[in-house]
Design a protein around this motif. Structure first.
Motif, mmCIF file in Angstrom:
data_model
loop_
_atom_site.group_PDB
_atom_site.id
_atom_site.type_symbol
_atom_site.label_atom_id
_atom_site.label_comp_id
_atom_site.label_asym_id
_atom_site.label_seq_id
_atom_site.Cartn_x
_atom_site.Cartn_y
_atom_site.Cartn_z
ATOM 1 N N ASP A 279 47.411 42.287 33.153
ATOM 2 C CA ASP A 279 47.003 41.130 32.365
ATOM 3 C C ASP A 279 47.297 39.896 33.203
ATOM 4 O O ASP A 279 48.447 39.458 33.290
ATOM 5 N N LEU A 280 46.248 39.352 33.822
ATOM 6 C CA LEU A 280 46.422 38.172 34.673
ATOM 7 C C LEU A 280 46.267 36.885 33.859
ATOM 8 O O LEU A 280 46.467 35.789 34.388
ATOM 9 N N ASN A 281 45.901 37.009 32.598
ATOM 10 C CA ASN A 281 45.823 35.878 31.669
ATOM 11 C C ASN A 281 44.929 34.735 32.137
ATOM 12 O O ASN A 281 45.088 33.594 31.692
ATOM 13 N N ILE A 282 43.984 35.052 33.021
ATOM 14 C CA ILE A 282 42.991 34.074 33.480
ATOM 15 C C ILE A 282 41.630 34.768 33.503
ATOM 16 O O ILE A 282 41.524 35.894 34.005
ATOM 17 N N ALA A 283 40.633 34.079 32.959
ATOM 18 C CA ALA A 283 39.248 34.558 32.983
ATOM 19 C C ALA A 283 38.494 33.689 33.984
ATOM 20 O O ALA A 283 38.092 32.574 33.665
ATOM 21 N N PRO A 284 38.304 34.162 35.226
ATOM 22 C CA PRO A 284 37.858 33.275 36.298
ATOM 23 C C PRO A 284 36.370 32.900 36.271
ATOM 24 O O PRO A 284 36.025 31.810 36.714
ATOM 25 N N ARG B 221 37.852 37.860 29.552
ATOM 26 C CA ARG B 221 38.301 38.891 30.497
ATOM 27 C C ARG B 221 39.625 38.435 31.109
ATOM 28 O O ARG B 221 39.645 37.773 32.151
ATOM 29 N N LEU B 222 40.706 38.815 30.467
ATOM 30 C CA LEU B 222 42.039 38.428 30.933
ATOM 31 C C LEU B 222 42.685 39.526 31.772
ATOM 32 O O LEU B 222 43.641 39.264 32.504
ATOM 33 N N ASP B 223 42.191 40.742 31.632
ATOM 34 C CA ASP B 223 42.768 41.886 32.351
ATOM 35 C C ASP B 223 41.875 42.225 33.537
ATOM 36 O O ASP B 223 40.647 42.137 33.451
ATOM 37 N N HIS B 224 42.501 42.601 34.623
ATOM 38 C CA HIS B 224 41.768 42.771 35.880
ATOM 39 C C HIS B 224 42.236 43.995 36.644
ATOM 40 O O HIS B 224 43.391 44.423 36.486
ATOM 41 N N ILE B 225 41.327 44.526 37.465
ATOM 42 C CA ILE B 225 41.691 45.557 38.435
ATOM 43 C C ILE B 225 41.165 45.105 39.787
ATOM 44 O O ILE B 225 39.955 44.906 39.960
ATOM 45 N N TRP B 226 42.089 44.869 40.691
ATOM 46 C CA TRP B 226 41.736 44.447 42.049
ATOM 47 C C TRP B 226 42.082 45.582 43.015
ATOM 48 O O TRP B 226 43.123 46.246 42.847
ATOM 49 N N VAL B 227 41.242 45.775 44.021
ATOM 50 C CA VAL B 227 41.556 46.765 45.050
ATOM 51 C C VAL B 227 41.550 46.099 46.425
ATOM 52 O O VAL B 227 40.796 45.166 46.685
ATOM 53 N N SER B 228 42.414 46.613 47.292
ATOM 54 C CA SER B 228 42.534 46.074 48.645
ATOM 55 C C SER B 228 41.295 46.438 49.461
ATOM 56 O O SER B 228 40.567 47.385 49.132
ATOM 57 N N PRO B 229 41.054 45.701 50.571
ATOM 58 C CA PRO B 229 39.963 46.088 51.481
ATOM 59 C C PRO B 229 40.079 47.537 51.943
ATOM 60 O O PRO B 229 39.068 48.192 52.200
ATOM 61 N N GLY B 230 41.302 48.058 51.996
ATOM 62 C CA GLY B 230 41.519 49.457 52.365
ATOM 63 C C GLY B 230 40.911 50.449 51.388
ATOM 64 O O GLY B 230 40.781 51.635 51.703
ATOM 65 N N LEU B 231 40.552 49.983 50.209
ATOM 66 C CA LEU B 231 39.929 50.867 49.207
ATOM 67 C C LEU B 231 38.440 50.549 49.036
ATOM 68 O O LEU B 231 37.831 50.973 48.042
ATOM 69 N N ASP B 232 37.883 49.860 49.999
ATOM 70 C CA ASP B 232 36.467 49.480 49.921
ATOM 71 C C ASP B 232 35.579 50.703 49.674
ATOM 72 O O ASP B 232 35.685 51.709 50.382
ATOM 73 N N GLY B 233 34.729 50.612 48.667
ATOM 74 C CA GLY B 233 33.791 51.680 48.371
ATOM 75 C C GLY B 233 34.375 52.869 47.622
ATOM 76 O O GLY B 233 33.678 53.851 47.368
#
Length: 263
Positions: free
Chosen positions: A150-155, A222-234
């Motif tokens: 929960d990043l509490n920001i909707a960008p 959209r307050l919740d997010h899933i980010w992946v590193s460049p190492g997980l590209d694709g």
DNA sequence: ATGGTCGGTTGCCGA
């Protein structure tokens, strides 16, 4: 590997919801926020019975609290004290396949979007500013890392029900969205939810308890997010916001978000 | 423009 992030808003009150989520989706890893439980009261036995025999959690009395639930071993665990506070908003661990997962709970920031008169908003800005420097200073973007919570920001404009009406509402103010975008760019984080469902498709994970009919009004963010590193590209194969959970009896105000990774 | 609802160290505070 199936991973779910969820602001559960009290794990003790919603342990049956967690069981239903597991029954319906069979995830390998669950990242929780707002567990609202101290470590000595964490319902570890109930979680073990759901098949999650490896757990890491970090809680405090009444507020905040984060956890990682896993079917496989968790190693190299820790958590940073953001903005100099030991307030149980971050926990991370590494899975046997080398994937490092982070469960993060960014401060909500109060109602007044002026940091000079609202300490909670200043705290939120400081937290996000530190996200920009901490990951590049402490992690290699080429490594497989997933950051969720929960990043509490909707960008983005389509991350809220009305971009214009929310520009001065905490969670969608330019100072916050600029800060979050800068933190994302500094490490090269990829927004896995938007990779799967690009703008301008509306995408929300949170609906206020205060709406008479949250589904009909659909004033979500959209307050919740899933980010992946460049190492997980694709590597992100699917993404789903599990909106049905918002309609369960006595729900969390946040819906879980699910991704499948090709690992 | 206002007030609306949750959870937990409940008679308030944080969300």
């Amino acid at each position: 590997m199936r991973i779910i992030t969820w602001n559960i808003n009290s794990i003790r009150l919603r342990i049956d919801h967690l069981r239903r989520l597991v029954d319906e989706t069979d995830p390998d890893v669950i990242l929780l926020q707002e567990t609202k439980v101290q470590d000595h009261q964490f319902p570890e036995e109930a979680v073990n019975e759901l098949g999650f025999t490896h757990t890491k959690f970090r809680g405090m009395k009444s507020y905040n609290g984060v956890a990682i639930l896993s079917k496989q071993t968790l190693s190299d665990t820790g958590g940073h004290d953001w903005a100099g506070r030991d307030d149980a908003r971050h926990i991370f661990a590494t899975l046997p396949n080398g994937l490092e997962v982070h469960s993060l709970y960014v401060p909500a920031g109060g109602d007044e979007p002026d940091p000079t008169i609202n300490d909670k908003f200043q705290h939120k800005l400081d937290f996000v500013s530190e996200m920009k420097s901490w990951f590049p200073a402490n992690r290699d973007p080429k490594a497989p890392i997933l950051l969720a919570g929960d990043l509490n920001i909707a960008p983005l404009e389509s991350d809220v029900w009305s971009h214009k009406q929310l520009l001065k509402i905490v969670s969608h103010t330019p100072i916050e969205t600029d800060g979050l975008n800068a933190a994302q760019a500094a490490f090269g984080w990829q927004d896995a939810m938007r990779t799967h469902t690009p703008e301008p498709t509306p995408l929300y994970t949170w609906w206020s308890y205060r709406a008479k009919d949250w589904r009909a009004a659909n004033r979500g963010r959209r307050l919740d997010h899933i980010w992946v590193s460049p190492g997980l590209d694709g590597k992100v194969r699917t993404m789903q916001v599990l909106e049905d959970a918002r309609g369960w009896e006595k729900p969390s105000d946040h819906a879980p978000v699910l991704v499948d990774l090709d690992l």
